[in-house]
Write an enzyme that holds these catalytic residues in place. Sequence first.
Site, PDB file in Angstrom:
ATOM      1  N   ASP A 149       2.229   4.540   0.361  1.00 19.29           N
ATOM      2  CA  ASP A 149       1.913   5.715   0.919  1.00 19.29           C
ATOM      3  C   ASP A 149       3.609   6.218   1.301  1.00 19.29           C
ATOM      4  O   ASP A 149       4.371   6.911   0.530  1.00 19.29           O
ATOM      5  CB  ASP A 149       1.100   5.476   2.245  1.00 19.29           C
ATOM      6  CG  ASP A 149       1.639   4.649   3.411  1.00 19.29           C
ATOM      7  OD1 ASP A 149       2.712   3.992   3.075  1.00 19.29           O
ATOM      8  OD2 ASP A 149       0.880   4.438   4.350  1.00 19.29           O
ATOM      9  N   PHE A 189       0.806  -1.178   0.035  1.00 18.18           N
ATOM     10  CA  PHE A 189      -0.023   0.011  -0.110  1.00 18.18           C
ATOM     11  C   PHE A 189       0.816   1.138  -0.076  1.00 18.18           C
ATOM     12  O   PHE A 189       1.460   1.688   1.103  1.00 18.18           O
ATOM     13  CB  PHE A 189      -0.950  -0.195   1.072  1.00 18.18           C
ATOM     14  CG  PHE A 189      -1.304  -1.327   1.481  1.00 18.18           C
ATOM     15  CD1 PHE A 189      -2.204  -2.148   0.433  1.00 18.18           C
ATOM     16  CD2 PHE A 189      -1.160  -2.109   2.754  1.00 18.18           C
ATOM     17  CE1 PHE A 189      -2.557  -3.444   0.672  1.00 18.18           C
ATOM     18  CE2 PHE A 189      -1.622  -3.316   2.835  1.00 18.18           C
ATOM     19  CZ  PHE A 189      -2.545  -3.931   1.804  1.00 18.18           C
TER      20      PHE A 189
END
Length: 247
Positions: free
Chosen positions: A156, A154
Site C-alpha cells: 500500500d 501488502f
Amino acid sequence: MMSFIIMFVNETDKDLSYDHLASGLKLALEKDKTALDADRLQNYTGPELRQLLNWPRRLPIEEERVRLLHEVGMELERSFGGEAANLVKSAGNSAATLIELITRHFPGFRDHSLYKGHQVFLYKRAQIFVADLWGAFKGQNYGEFHDINSITIFADYIVPAVLRELGILKYGSNLSCSIDSNSEIVPGSEEEVEIRACSVYAVEKMRELINKKFRKQLLSIDIDLWLWSCGVQNMALSHHRTLSIYY
C-alpha cells in the site's frame, strides 16, 4: 470478515484511518451480529455506511465504497450461500487458492495494473484477508493454510514510506519531489506500480537474507507487520498519495 469489507483511501481525509474503520465495524457487530450479513451488505446506502462506521461526514469515494459492499454481498449470496465462511472453506486450506477465488469472484479485489506491456498483480486486499484469517485464528480452523508462506507483503503506502526512510528504497528526484509535496500519484501509473512492486521485491530480498543469515524462517507477513507498525507510529513520514480502492 472486516478486512474483506474495509477499503482505505490514503488521500482525501487525513482523519480517516484503518483503526477507525476497524473499530467502527467491531462496535457495529457487537451491537448487531447481522450488520455484515450478505443481504445487509447489498442494501447499504452512503449514510447508513457512515452510521455503521460511526463516521460524522461523507466518506472519500463513498459511492464506490457502497458499490463494492453491494458487490461483495451479492456474490457471497450467489456463489457461497451468503457466508464468507463457505468461501474460505472452498479454498481447501490453501492461501493461494483463496486469493484466486476472491479475485475471480469479486472484481473489486482485482488489484492489477498494466506496466510497460506487462500485467502486474499485487492483490493487497485479497492477501490481507487471508493473513487476517491466519492471524485471528492462530493458524487453525478458518486460519489454517498450508502455504501461508506464499503471501507477500501488502503493498500500500505505509510500508514503502518506511522502506524509503530506512534507505532500502531510493526514489528519483522527480518522484521524491512529488511525494514530499503531497502531490497525487495517479493510480496505475508507472510510478505507483513501481513503488508498490519494488516494496514487495525489497521485502522478499530482506526475508531471504534474514532466513539465510539467522536461519530463522520469517514470513513476509511478519516483516510487513513490523514495517507497518513502524510506519503508523511515525505518521509524519512522507508517503505517496493515491486515490485507490485497492489499498
